[in-house]
Design a protein around this motif. Structure first.
Motif, PDB file in Angstrom:
ATOM      1  N   THR A  49       7.962  -1.976   1.651  1.00 48.31           N
ATOM      2  CA  THR A  49       6.837  -1.898   0.721  1.00 48.31           C
ATOM      3  C   THR A  49       7.109  -0.835  -0.338  1.00 48.31           C
ATOM      4  N   HIS A  50       6.566  -1.065  -1.501  1.00 45.21           N
ATOM      5  CA  HIS A  50       6.693  -0.094  -2.591  1.00 45.21           C
ATOM      6  C   HIS A  50       6.082   1.243  -2.146  1.00 45.21           C
ATOM      7  N   PRO A  51       6.699   2.373  -2.495  1.00 45.44           N
ATOM      8  CA  PRO A  51       6.204   3.685  -2.034  1.00 45.44           C
ATOM      9  C   PRO A  51       4.733   3.975  -2.326  1.00 45.44           C
ATOM     10  N   SER A  52       4.187   3.416  -3.376  1.00 45.33           N
ATOM     11  CA  SER A  52       2.783   3.686  -3.686  1.00 45.33           C
ATOM     12  C   SER A  52       1.815   2.869  -2.835  1.00 45.33           C
ATOM     13  N   LYS A  53       2.328   1.905  -2.070  1.00 43.06           N
ATOM     14  CA  LYS A  53       1.450   1.036  -1.275  1.00 43.06           C
ATOM     15  C   LYS A  53       1.760   1.111   0.220  1.00 43.06           C
ATOM     16  N   ARG A  54       2.251   2.232   0.679  1.00 44.60           N
ATOM     17  CA  ARG A  54       2.628   2.372   2.088  1.00 44.60           C
ATOM     18  C   ARG A  54       1.532   2.972   2.955  1.00 44.60           C
ATOM     19  N   GLY A  55       0.378   3.259   2.404  1.00 50.86           N
ATOM     20  CA  GLY A  55      -0.672   3.957   3.137  1.00 50.86           C
ATOM     21  C   GLY A  55      -1.142   3.222   4.382  1.00 50.86           C
TER      22      GLY A  55
END
Length: 82
Positions: A49-55
């Motif tokens: 997943t893209h780093p900004s959407k790993r939450g």
């Protein structure tokens, strides 16, 4: 994958609460592999997943990890049977 692992972790958490009831501790034998699969799904979600959407994937990994650890401690306290 993050949402799947988070939902998997919530389901595992609910199952863990049920397995904490005395005489239902045998459910931990099934719970630990179930939560481990959820942790693998979360790890794959973190990886792809893209780093900004790993939450959500991180939340699922932490939740499944907590469930696995509590299940192992519960089995240790009960001797693996109770």
């Amino acid at each position: 994958m993050g949402l799947i692992s988070l939902l998997w972790g919530i389901l595992a958490l609910l199952w863990m609460v049920l397995a904490l009831i005395p005489l239902l501790g045998w459910g931990n034998w099934f719970l630990i592999p179930f939560a481990a699969v959820g942790a693998v799904i979360a790890a794959l979600g973190i990886l792809f997943t893209h780093p900004s959407k790993r939450g959500r994937a991180w939340a699922g990994l932490v939740l499944n990890g907590i469930v696995v650890m509590v299940g192992i401690v519960r089995l240790g306290l009960g001797g693996g049977i109770i």
